[in-house]
Structure formats: C-alpha cells, structure tokens
Design a protein around this motif. Structure first.
Motif, PDB file in Angstrom:
ATOM      1  N   GLU A  54       0.866  -1.186   0.000  1.00  0.00           N
ATOM      2  CA  GLU A  54       0.000   0.000   0.000  1.00  0.00           C
ATOM      3  C   GLU A  54       0.901   1.234   0.000  1.00  0.00           C
ATOM      4  O   GLU A  54       1.720   1.401   0.920  1.00  0.00           O
ATOM      5  N   LEU A  55       0.793   2.071  -1.013  1.00  0.00           N
ATOM      6  CA  LEU A  55       1.595   3.304  -1.085  1.00  0.00           C
ATOM      7  C   LEU A  55       0.700   4.456  -0.623  1.00  0.00           C
ATOM      8  O   LEU A  55      -0.246   4.841  -1.313  1.00  0.00           O
ATOM      9  N   GLY A  56       0.992   4.965   0.558  1.00  0.00           N
ATOM     10  CA  GLY A  56       0.117   5.958   1.191  1.00  0.00           C
ATOM     11  C   GLY A  56       0.420   7.380   0.760  1.00  0.00           C
ATOM     12  O   GLY A  56       1.572   7.798   0.725  1.00  0.00           O
ATOM     13  N   VAL A  57      -0.616   8.129   0.425  1.00  0.00           N
ATOM     14  CA  VAL A  57      -0.467   9.541   0.056  1.00  0.00           C
ATOM     15  C   VAL A  57      -0.568  10.373   1.328  1.00  0.00           C
ATOM     16  O   VAL A  57      -1.594  10.291   2.025  1.00  0.00           O
ATOM     17  N   PRO A  58       0.484  11.125   1.687  1.00  0.00           N
ATOM     18  CA  PRO A  58       0.401  11.902   2.932  1.00  0.00           C
ATOM     19  C   PRO A  58      -0.704  12.954   2.832  1.00  0.00           C
ATOM     20  O   PRO A  58      -0.934  13.509   1.746  1.00  0.00           O
ATOM     21  N   TYR A  59      -1.383  13.185   3.928  1.00  0.00           N
ATOM     22  CA  TYR A  59      -2.539  14.073   3.906  1.00  0.00           C
ATOM     23  C   TYR A  59      -2.510  14.947   5.139  1.00  0.00           C
ATOM     24  O   TYR A  59      -2.048  14.529   6.196  1.00  0.00           O
ATOM     25  N   SER A  60      -2.968  16.185   4.991  1.00  0.00           N
ATOM     26  CA  SER A  60      -2.871  17.159   6.099  1.00  0.00           C
ATOM     27  C   SER A  60      -3.896  16.870   7.192  1.00  0.00           C
ATOM     28  O   SER A  60      -3.743  17.297   8.319  1.00  0.00           O
ATOM     29  N   ASP A  61      -4.935  16.099   6.847  1.00  0.00           N
ATOM     30  CA  ASP A  61      -5.974  15.871   7.852  1.00  0.00           C
ATOM     31  C   ASP A  61      -6.306  14.376   7.939  1.00  0.00           C
ATOM     32  O   ASP A  61      -7.405  13.956   7.616  1.00  0.00           O
ATOM     33  N   PRO A  62      -5.286  13.561   8.314  1.00  0.00           N
ATOM     34  CA  PRO A  62      -5.463  12.098   8.267  1.00  0.00           C
ATOM     35  C   PRO A  62      -6.334  11.572   9.411  1.00  0.00           C
ATOM     36  O   PRO A  62      -5.844  11.007  10.381  1.00  0.00           O
ATOM     37  N   LEU A  63      -7.625  11.750   9.290  1.00  0.00           N
ATOM     38  CA  LEU A  63      -8.585  11.475  10.371  1.00  0.00           C
ATOM     39  C   LEU A  63      -8.471  10.060  10.937  1.00  0.00           C
ATOM     40  O   LEU A  63      -8.641   9.851  12.123  1.00  0.00           O
ATOM     41  N   ALA A  64      -8.192   9.095  10.086  1.00  0.00           N
ATOM     42  CA  ALA A  64      -8.221   7.699  10.564  1.00  0.00           C
ATOM     43  C   ALA A  64      -6.836   7.222  10.977  1.00  0.00           C
ATOM     44  O   ALA A  64      -6.648   6.036  11.275  1.00  0.00           O
ATOM     45  N   ASP A  65      -5.873   8.139  10.993  1.00  0.00           N
ATOM     46  CA  ASP A  65      -4.514   7.703  11.299  1.00  0.00           C
ATOM     47  C   ASP A  65      -4.113   8.022  12.726  1.00  0.00           C
ATOM     48  O   ASP A  65      -4.438   9.087  13.256  1.00  0.00           O
ATOM     49  N   GLY A  66      -3.364   7.096  13.295  1.00  0.00           N
ATOM     50  CA  GLY A  66      -2.805   7.304  14.621  1.00  0.00           C
ATOM     51  C   GLY A  66      -1.554   8.175  14.531  1.00  0.00           C
ATOM     52  O   GLY A  66      -1.168   8.607  13.432  1.00  0.00           O
ATOM     53  N   ARG A  80       6.419  19.225   0.433  1.00  0.00           N
ATOM     54  CA  ARG A  80       5.330  19.729  -0.439  1.00  0.00           C
ATOM     55  C   ARG A  80       5.139  18.809  -1.655  1.00  0.00           C
ATOM     56  O   ARG A  80       5.131  19.252  -2.793  1.00  0.00           O
ATOM     57  N   ILE A  81       5.027  17.520  -1.406  1.00  0.00           N
ATOM     58  CA  ILE A  81       4.829  16.596  -2.544  1.00  0.00           C
ATOM     59  C   ILE A  81       3.341  16.527  -2.866  1.00  0.00           C
ATOM     60  O   ILE A  81       2.492  16.739  -2.002  1.00  0.00           O
ATOM     61  N   SER A  82       3.053  16.225  -4.127  1.00  0.00           N
ATOM     62  CA  SER A  82       1.653  16.198  -4.580  1.00  0.00           C
ATOM     63  C   SER A  82       1.168  14.758  -4.755  1.00  0.00           C
ATOM     64  O   SER A  82       1.968  13.820  -4.724  1.00  0.00           O
ATOM     65  N   LEU A  83      -0.123  14.627  -4.984  1.00  0.00           N
ATOM     66  CA  LEU A  83      -0.699  13.306  -5.244  1.00  0.00           C
ATOM     67  C   LEU A  83      -0.032  12.700  -6.475  1.00  0.00           C
ATOM     68  O   LEU A  83       0.326  11.521  -6.494  1.00  0.00           O
ATOM     69  N   THR A  84       0.204  13.523  -7.506  1.00  0.00           N
ATOM     70  CA  THR A  84       0.819  12.975  -8.728  1.00  0.00           C
ATOM     71  C   THR A  84       2.272  12.568  -8.464  1.00  0.00           C
ATOM     72  O   THR A  84       2.754  11.591  -9.046  1.00  0.00           O
ATOM     73  N   ASP A  85       2.968  13.260  -7.550  1.00  0.00           N
ATOM     74  CA  ASP A  85       4.335  12.816  -7.188  1.00  0.00           C
ATOM     75  C   ASP A  85       4.269  11.408  -6.592  1.00  0.00           C
ATOM     76  O   ASP A  85       5.078  10.534  -6.892  1.00  0.00           O
ATOM     77  N   CYS A  86       3.275  11.209  -5.710  1.00  0.00           N
ATOM     78  CA  CYS A  86       3.141   9.897  -5.033  1.00  0.00           C
ATOM     79  C   CYS A  86       2.819   8.816  -6.048  1.00  0.00           C
ATOM     80  O   CYS A  86       3.376   7.716  -6.004  1.00  0.00           O
ATOM     81  N   ILE A  87       1.939   9.118  -6.990  1.00  0.00           N
ATOM     82  CA  ILE A  87       1.583   8.128  -8.016  1.00  0.00           C
ATOM     83  C   ILE A  87       2.821   7.800  -8.865  1.00  0.00           C
ATOM     84  O   ILE A  87       3.074   6.645  -9.207  1.00  0.00           O
ATOM     85  N   GLY A  88       3.632   8.818  -9.126  1.00  0.00           N
ATOM     86  CA  GLY A  88       4.840   8.628  -9.944  1.00  0.00           C
ATOM     87  C   GLY A  88       5.879   7.740  -9.290  1.00  0.00           C
ATOM     88  O   GLY A  88       6.702   7.121  -9.979  1.00  0.00           O
ATOM     89  N   VAL A  89       5.809   7.595  -7.957  1.00  0.00           N
ATOM     90  CA  VAL A  89       6.774   6.720  -7.254  1.00  0.00           C
ATOM     91  C   VAL A  89       6.650   5.298  -7.778  1.00  0.00           C
ATOM     92  O   VAL A  89       7.637   4.565  -7.888  1.00  0.00           O
ATOM     93  N   ALA A  90       5.434   4.901  -8.154  1.00  0.00           N
ATOM     94  CA  ALA A  90       5.214   3.514  -8.625  1.00  0.00           C
ATOM     95  C   ALA A  90       6.062   3.238  -9.867  1.00  0.00           C
ATOM     96  O   ALA A  90       6.711   2.183  -9.955  1.00  0.00           O
ATOM     97  N   SER A  91       6.084   4.179 -10.799  1.00  0.00           N
ATOM     98  CA  SER A  91       6.883   3.971 -12.025  1.00  0.00           C
ATOM     99  C   SER A  91       8.371   3.938 -11.699  1.00  0.00           C
ATOM    100  O   SER A  91       9.131   3.157 -12.262  1.00  0.00           O
ATOM    101  N   LYS A  92       8.781   4.746 -10.715  1.00  0.00           N
ATOM    102  CA  LYS A  92      10.206   4.741 -10.323  1.00  0.00           C
ATOM    103  C   LYS A  92      10.561   3.405  -9.678  1.00  0.00           C
ATOM    104  O   LYS A  92      11.623   2.838  -9.905  1.00  0.00           O
ATOM    105  N   LEU A 104      -2.622   2.096  -4.302  1.00  0.00           N
ATOM    106  CA  LEU A 104      -2.513   3.460  -3.787  1.00  0.00           C
ATOM    107  C   LEU A 104      -3.490   3.609  -2.628  1.00  0.00           C
ATOM    108  O   LEU A 104      -4.611   3.093  -2.671  1.00  0.00           O
ATOM    109  N   PHE A 105      -3.008   4.294  -1.584  1.00  0.00           N
ATOM    110  CA  PHE A 105      -3.858   4.550  -0.423  1.00  0.00           C
ATOM    111  C   PHE A 105      -4.011   6.057  -0.289  1.00  0.00           C
ATOM    112  O   PHE A 105      -3.017   6.766  -0.076  1.00  0.00           O
ATOM    113  N   THR A 106      -5.222   6.576  -0.461  1.00  0.00           N
ATOM    114  CA  THR A 106      -5.399   8.022  -0.339  1.00  0.00           C
ATOM    115  C   THR A 106      -6.756   8.350   0.269  1.00  0.00           C
ATOM    116  O   THR A 106      -7.725   7.595   0.081  1.00  0.00           O
TER     117      THR A 106
END
Ligand SMILES: O=P(O)(O)OC[C@@H](O)[C@@H](O)c1c[nH]c2ccccc12
Length: 281
Positions: A54-66, A80-92, A104-106
C-alpha cells in the motif's frame, strides 16, 4: 478474446492460495522521509518478502490515522509533494525492478481535487492494481466504482466490526480484496483486537467472493500468524512506519534520508513479520 488483462492482485492471491500462504501487505507513507527513499523502501519491502504494498499519500488531515502515520505524513508534507508525485513513485519503483502489485492509499479529497477520471487514468498509466479510499462516501461509491472498473484498477473497500449490517453490501461489490479493520479507532500498534474479530471475519468471508485481509494494529509475526488461518492477507502500517522513523538519522544532520543501515533495519523488520507457511484453517 477478452482484452482485459488479469489484475496482478488477483494473480498474487491465486498463487498464494495454491501454496497455502498468507499475503504480507506493508503500508508506507510516500515521501517519508523523501520520495527517493520511498523507492528504496518499496524495493526493501519486496526483498523482505512482501507480496504487494500500500503506497500511502500523505494528507494534512489524516482522520483515521494514529500518531505514527500522522508524523510520517508531516515529514512527507515538508517536501510539499503532490498526489501525482506519489503516483509517480510507482513507475520509479518499477524502473528499480520492483515487481509486486501496487495499491494506492489516499483519502478521498486529493483524488476529487485532481478529478476522478484523471486520478484513475494516472493510476492505470503508472501500473497500480488497486486503490483504497477509506473515507469514500457511499453516495460517491457508484461513480468511483464505475471509473475504477473501466481503468482495471481494483477499488478495495474497508469494513469494520461496527459495519456488520453493511458487510453484505460492501463485500458483495468488492474487487481485489476486502480490507477488514481489526479494531475500532485509528491506525496504530495494538496488543489486542476487537473482541468479536473472528466472528466478524467469518461474516465477511461468507459475504465476499474475493480474498479478505486484516489490518490495524498488527506489529509482530505472532499477530500476523494469528490471522493467517482466517484471512488471506495481513496489512501492516504503523509498526513499519515506526521502524522507518526510528531508523532516521537525527534531524540535526539536515539530510534525514535513511542510511543503508537504516534501510536494512526496515527490511529486516518486515521480513520478521512474514507469517510462516500456514495451512489454511
Ligand atoms: O497502521 P496499522 O495499525 O498497521 O494499520 C494499517 C494502516 O496503517 C493502513 O492500512 C492505513 C493507513 N492509513 C489508514 C487509514 C484508514 C485505514 C487504513 C489505513
């Protein structure tokens, strides 16, 4: 001749079922501590024996996260990474030789902001086999499921012990696997799980035509093996993210990328989690 290619998640579960093995599915926060290190951590997870990730997208308001994953999101969002940066990690990671399926986990808002058609198009383009959106409102579910089906990306639902009444409706439409949350509350290492967890898992198993996996609180091989007999996979996030955090050099050094020793420590931790061969109950 069907043009639809088999989804890699389905293939992995079929192979594991044939061997009587349980899937080990780590969760990592993308960009923690930076995107290049995320690629190395994904490769380390596969080397440790993970079957998908699971590749998690960091989020400013992660309600369900500890707290552990909240801190990981904060570290990642400094860049300051974006959702598209996170998606691009898969190709890398693919370019680095990683072969296991990516999920993807978002949270829903970043996907909505990007536009659902563009979001799923990017997932397909970068080779994702699945996506988990824990706060997907049920009323948006139909539209998202339609786009996911068209792009061949499995929309993996979550069910919690409190959602017994909705298990049938959720599990009957599931693709990939059903994510069974082991406990109430937020993500994070736990010493025990919801009292009715076994009955809950039996309920999901009866309602689901796809594999079922358990997550929340799992931090040891013993806990992973506790579920190996009743579930097809275990998901581990906070315990691994905590290991990443513990392996980071002191901030004072400035560059807080993981050292080779730090990477090796995370890989060894993940390898230790892997359930031994377990005959299905
Ligand atoms: O961290 P844990 O307790 O090992 O649980 C997995 C969890 O981290 C991962 O699947 C996840 C991260 N953020 C979430 C939010 C909701 C549901 C699940 C998640």
């Amino acid at each position: 001749m069907s043009t639809a290619t088999a989804n890699a998640i389905d293939t992995v579960f079929a192979e594991l079922a044939a061997r009587g093995e349980t899937a080990l599915i780590p969760f990592l926060t993308m960009g923690d501590p930076d995107l290049d290190t995320s690629v190395k951590l994904i490769a380390a997870a596969e080397a440790a024996g993970a079957h998908m990730i699971e590749l998690g997208v960091p989020y400013s308001d992660p309600l369900a996260d500890g707290p552990v994953i909240q801190r990981a999101s904060e570290r990642a969002l400094r860049h300051r990474i974006s959702l598209t940066d996170c998606i691009g990690v898969a190709s890398k990671a693919r370019a680095a030789g990683v072969r296991m399926p990516f999920i993807l986990f978002t949270y829903f808002n970043p996907a909505l902001q990007l536009g659902l058609e563009r979001f799923f198009g990017l997932l397909q383009e970068h080779g994702f086999s699945g996506v988990i959106i824990p706060d997907l409102p049920l009323e948006e579910d139909t539209e998202v499921r339609g786009i996911a089906e068209r792009t061949g990306v499995h929309l993996i639902p979550l069910v919690a012990p409190t959602s017994e009444a909705r298990v049938e409706r959720i599990a009957s439409k599931a693709k990939g696997f059903v994510y069974c949350v082991s406990s109430l509350g937020v993500t994070g290492v736990r010493s025990d799980f919801h009292a009715g967890i076994d009955r809950f898992l039996e309920t999901v198993r009866r309602a689901s035509s796809v594999p079922i996996c358990v997550g929340f609180g799992i931090s040891s091989r013993e806990q992973a093996e506790r579920f190996a007999g009743v579930a097809d996979g275990v998901i581990v996030g906070s315990a691994i993210v905590r290991q990443v955090e513990a392996s980071l050099p002191p901030e004072a050094l400035g560059d807080n990328a993981l050292t080779e020793a730090g990477l090796a420590a995370v890989q060894a931790f993940i390898a230790d989690l892997k359930p031994r061969k377990s005959e299905k109950a």
